[in-house]
Design a protein around this motif. Structure first.
Motif, PDB file in Angstrom:
ATOM      1  N   VAL A 140       0.857  -1.177   0.000  1.00  0.00           N
ATOM      2  CA  VAL A 140       0.000   0.000   0.000  1.00  0.00           C
ATOM      3  C   VAL A 140       0.899   1.235   0.000  1.00  0.00           C
ATOM      4  N   PHE A 141       0.414   2.328  -0.597  1.00  0.00           N
ATOM      5  CA  PHE A 141       1.178   3.564  -0.453  1.00  0.00           C
ATOM      6  C   PHE A 141       0.257   4.725  -0.129  1.00  0.00           C
ATOM      7  N   TYR A 142       0.845   5.712   0.514  1.00  0.00           N
ATOM      8  CA  TYR A 142       0.142   6.941   0.876  1.00  0.00           C
ATOM      9  C   TYR A 142       0.994   8.113   0.423  1.00  0.00           C
ATOM     10  N   PHE A 143       0.340   9.108  -0.122  1.00  0.00           N
ATOM     11  CA  PHE A 143       1.057  10.305  -0.530  1.00  0.00           C
ATOM     12  C   PHE A 143       0.307  11.537  -0.037  1.00  0.00           C
ATOM     13  N   GLN A 144       1.057  12.490   0.472  1.00  0.00           N
ATOM     14  CA  GLN A 144       0.486  13.766   0.887  1.00  0.00           C
ATOM     15  C   GLN A 144       1.318  14.874   0.261  1.00  0.00           C
ATOM     16  N   SER A 145       0.663  15.774  -0.430  1.00  0.00           N
ATOM     17  CA  SER A 145       1.368  16.909  -1.007  1.00  0.00           C
ATOM     18  C   SER A 145       1.924  17.802   0.112  1.00  0.00           C
ATOM     19  N   PRO A 146       3.099  18.378   0.010  1.00  0.00           N
ATOM     20  CA  PRO A 146       3.872  18.427  -1.222  1.00  0.00           C
ATOM     21  C   PRO A 146       4.843  17.255  -1.410  1.00  0.00           C
ATOM     22  N   ALA A 147       5.309  16.618  -0.338  1.00  0.00           N
ATOM     23  CA  ALA A 147       6.358  15.608  -0.575  1.00  0.00           C
ATOM     24  C   ALA A 147       6.433  14.562   0.525  1.00  0.00           C
ATOM     25  N   SER A 148       5.309  14.103   1.005  1.00  0.00           N
ATOM     26  CA  SER A 148       5.328  13.039   2.019  1.00  0.00           C
ATOM     27  C   SER A 148       4.860  11.739   1.384  1.00  0.00           C
ATOM     28  N   LEU A 149       5.617  10.685   1.634  1.00  0.00           N
ATOM     29  CA  LEU A 149       5.295   9.406   1.001  1.00  0.00           C
ATOM     30  C   LEU A 149       5.546   8.258   1.966  1.00  0.00           C
ATOM     31  N   ARG A 150       4.629   7.310   1.966  1.00  0.00           N
ATOM     32  CA  ARG A 150       4.850   6.039   2.662  1.00  0.00           C
ATOM     33  C   ARG A 150       4.602   4.949   1.633  1.00  0.00           C
ATOM     34  N   TRP A 151       5.652   4.205   1.332  1.00  0.00           N
ATOM     35  CA  TRP A 151       5.560   3.124   0.345  1.00  0.00           C
ATOM     36  C   TRP A 151       5.842   1.829   1.106  1.00  0.00           C
ATOM     37  N   GLU A 152       4.841   0.993   1.237  1.00  0.00           N
ATOM     38  CA  GLU A 152       4.944  -0.153   2.145  1.00  0.00           C
ATOM     39  C   GLU A 152       4.636  -1.467   1.429  1.00  0.00           C
ATOM     40  N   TYR A 153       5.650  -2.307   1.366  1.00  0.00           N
ATOM     41  CA  TYR A 153       5.418  -3.687   0.915  1.00  0.00           C
ATOM     42  C   TYR A 153       4.974  -4.507   2.130  1.00  0.00           C
ATOM     43  N   ARG A 154       3.910  -5.271   1.947  1.00  0.00           N
ATOM     44  CA  ARG A 154       3.440  -6.114   3.049  1.00  0.00           C
ATOM     45  C   ARG A 154       3.747  -7.587   2.815  1.00  0.00           C
ATOM     46  N   ALA A 155       3.994  -7.953   1.592  1.00  0.00           N
ATOM     47  CA  ALA A 155       4.352  -9.342   1.274  1.00  0.00           C
ATOM     48  C   ALA A 155       5.190  -9.348  -0.001  1.00  0.00           C
ATOM     49  N   PRO A 156       6.111 -10.281  -0.145  1.00  0.00           N
ATOM     50  CA  PRO A 156       6.441 -11.347   0.810  1.00  0.00           C
ATOM     51  C   PRO A 156       7.373 -10.890   1.936  1.00  0.00           C
ATOM     52  N   VAL A 157       8.092  -9.791   1.743  1.00  0.00           N
ATOM     53  CA  VAL A 157       8.962  -9.280   2.811  1.00  0.00           C
ATOM     54  C   VAL A 157       8.485  -7.878   3.166  1.00  0.00           C
ATOM     55  N   ARG A 158       8.030  -7.696   4.367  1.00  0.00           N
ATOM     56  CA  ARG A 158       7.525  -6.386   4.753  1.00  0.00           C
ATOM     57  C   ARG A 158       8.670  -5.369   4.817  1.00  0.00           C
ATOM     58  N   ASN A 159       8.511  -4.270   4.138  1.00  0.00           N
ATOM     59  CA  ASN A 159       9.459  -3.174   4.272  1.00  0.00           C
ATOM     60  C   ASN A 159       8.767  -1.872   3.950  1.00  0.00           C
ATOM     61  N   ILE A 160       9.199  -0.826   4.622  1.00  0.00           N
ATOM     62  CA  ILE A 160       8.501   0.457   4.575  1.00  0.00           C
ATOM     63  C   ILE A 160       9.487   1.566   4.262  1.00  0.00           C
ATOM     64  N   LEU A 161       9.144   2.365   3.291  1.00  0.00           N
ATOM     65  CA  LEU A 161       9.918   3.548   2.955  1.00  0.00           C
ATOM     66  C   LEU A 161       9.122   4.772   3.392  1.00  0.00           C
ATOM     67  N   LEU A 162       9.740   5.604   4.220  1.00  0.00           N
ATOM     68  CA  LEU A 162       9.075   6.814   4.701  1.00  0.00           C
ATOM     69  C   LEU A 162       9.828   8.034   4.211  1.00  0.00           C
ATOM     70  N   MET A 163       9.093   8.982   3.655  1.00  0.00           N
ATOM     71  CA  MET A 163       9.696  10.249   3.245  1.00  0.00           C
ATOM     72  C   MET A 163       8.825  11.377   3.790  1.00  0.00           C
ATOM     73  N   HIS A 164       9.458  12.263   4.569  1.00  0.00           N
ATOM     74  CA  HIS A 164       8.699  13.346   5.194  1.00  0.00           C
ATOM     75  C   HIS A 164       9.685  14.407   5.665  1.00  0.00           C
ATOM     76  N   ASP A 165       9.322  15.673   5.477  1.00  0.00           N
ATOM     77  CA  ASP A 165      10.171  16.783   5.916  1.00  0.00           C
ATOM     78  C   ASP A 165      11.619  16.626   5.451  1.00  0.00           C
ATOM     79  N   ASN A 166      11.774  16.276   4.214  1.00  0.00           N
ATOM     80  CA  ASN A 166      13.108  16.117   3.632  1.00  0.00           C
ATOM     81  C   ASN A 166      13.954  15.046   4.316  1.00  0.00           C
ATOM     82  N   ARG A 167      13.312  14.153   5.042  1.00  0.00           N
ATOM     83  CA  ARG A 167      14.032  13.025   5.640  1.00  0.00           C
ATOM     84  C   ARG A 167      13.496  11.737   5.031  1.00  0.00           C
ATOM     85  N   MET A 168      14.383  10.785   4.951  1.00  0.00           N
ATOM     86  CA  MET A 168      13.973   9.506   4.393  1.00  0.00           C
ATOM     87  C   MET A 168      14.475   8.369   5.275  1.00  0.00           C
TER      88      MET A 168
END
Lengths: 206, 220
Positions: free
Chosen positions: A64-92
């Motif tokens: 699943v992914f979530y995006f909020q303007s201007p530049a916030s992103l959560r890109w989350e794989y739930r299967a087969p290997v759970r991993n989450i990429l978070l981007m917010h306030d110029n941090r990743m």
């Protein structure tokens, strides 16, 4: 083993998430820019198919992914290997499920991923055809084709096809071609546009 | 100072004289019999296997990737692909009578990487191909069968009292270089390992923990 070049696929996925906001709403770059101005948030489920000539059947991932303007992103794989990429306030940050639970990943790759934030901002501003990483062309279909500008990047990704749906705001598929024998297809569903998203989703993994 | 040098020299001498663990012969018609269960950790036939790989690397670095292996036990051939978690291929190589690298992005294009990877793959997925040198017991009571590798090195297949199966590889100087462990409780009913640990020793030090995500039998 992880370095800037290895992190590039993550960057690409993140960029694609942003690109998804912009397509299907017009037939010219100018129309895409106009449409982008109205997008404030987006979330969707996705299924990813990995195709290779040697595979008896494709490899599937989902998330699943979530995006909020201007530049916030959560890109989350739930299967087969759970991993989450978070981007917010110029941090990743990136977290990967290991034997010790979700573990924060460190490395030079994260620094490289910071670059993507700037690119996403650019895309969200509707400057889709100004992305420094790709040459973009709008083709009949309708379809957007992205071709890496840099030779080093093109060793990893040959080109990307964004096939648009007839329904505005929706695309049929995103296909990332690594070579003639290998490509990755992303299919999105259950999209929710311009609805409030809890900001904590972009800062915390749970 | 002299004392330190002497201690260092002694340590180096000890290391340079590393020897294979002694094997105590056991009476019986088939001393290798108990090892048979460990041989079942090696896939038989043609398979498409997908693993997640947690890699502990020198310098405290840790990385998680995915490994795809398409193999034939009869031909002792394999096609091995390393992917990022997003599915992007960073290494694609094949052993089928010879080694062929189809794709290698930095740092997986470094000299010797492909050969080293394929040697690890061979140790993990294929039964030792060399002749059996001897079978028996180690000093701790574990059952062991020793094979002589075609390269002049050795592979010990060890069955621990806990049920853990190990493949321990030694180079021609009898120095330990790789250990593959499959715990007893990490195997499916047909013996397919759910978890595999590989520890590299010597010049290269790293540890891989491989977790089986998918096993697809292929047409023979």
């Amino acid at each position: 083993m992880i370095n800037a070049k290895i992190a590039t696929p993550s960057q690409t996925v993140a960029v694609l998430a942003a690109a998804w906001l912009l397509i299907g709403w017009g037939s010219s770059w100018q129309e895409l820019k106009s449409a982008a101005a109205s997008v404030t948030s987006l979330s969707a489920d996705f299924v990813q198919e990995k195709h290779m000539k040697i595979l008896a059947r494709p490899l599937f991932s989902s998330g699943v992914f979530y995006f909020q303007s201007p530049a916030s992103l959560r890109w989350e794989y739930r299967a087969p290997v759970r991993n989450i990429l978070l981007m917010h306030d110029n941090r990743m940050e990136r977290y990967v499920e290991t034997g010790n639970g979700l573990t924060k990943e460190t490395g030079a790759g994260l620094q490289a991923m910071q670059v993507v934030l700037e690119q996403i901002s650019q895309w969200l501003g509707g400057r889709f055809d100004e992305n420094p990483m790709f040459t973009a062309s709008l083709e009949p279909g309708p379809k957007i084709v992205l071709i890496p500008k840099e030779k080093a990047f093109s060793r990893m990704i040959h080109h990307i096809d964004l096939v648009l749906s007839e329904r505005p705001g929706i695309i049929d598929s995103v296909v990332i071609y690594e070579s003639e024998d290998s490509f990755t297809k992303l299919v999105f569903k259950n999209a929710v546009l311009n609805q409030p998203i809890d900001a904590a989703l972009f800062r915390k993994i749970s | 100072m002299k004392g330190r040098l002497l201690a260092l020299a002694t340590a180096l001498l000890f290391l340079s004289c590393a020897r294979l663990p002694a094997i105590v012969p056991v009476a019986g018609a088939d001393p290798c019999g108990p090892i048979e269960g460990c041989r079942r950790i090696f896939p038989t036939g043609k398979w498409q296997l997908l693993h997640s790989i947690e890699a502990d690397l020198p310098g405290g670095r840790r990385s998680v990737m995915m490994g795809l292996t398409v193999l034939s036990s009869r031909l002792r051939s394999n096609r091995s692909v390393i992917m990022s978690l997003e599915g992007f291929v960073v290494f694609d190589g094949e052993v089928n009578q010879g080694l062929k690298v189809h794709r290698a992005l930095p740092p997986f294009d470094s000299p010797g990487f492909a050969e080293g990877l394929m040697e690890d793959i061979r140790l993990i997925f294929f039964k030792p191909e060399g002749a059996t040198a001897e079978c028996g017991k180690l000093m701790d009571g574990s059952t062991v069968c020793r094979y002589i590798n075609p390269d002049g090195g050795f592979v010990d297949m060890v069955l621990r009292s806990t049920g853990t199966c190990e493949s321990r590889r030694y180079d021609r100087e009898q120095r330990p270089i790789r250990i593959v462990r499959v715990p007893a409780d990490a195997r499916t009913g047909d013996g397919m390992p759910q978890t595999i640990e590989l520890t590299a020793q010597g010049e290269q030090t790293y540890k891989l923990v491989m977790t089986l995500l998918e096993a697809v039998p292929l047409d023979p």
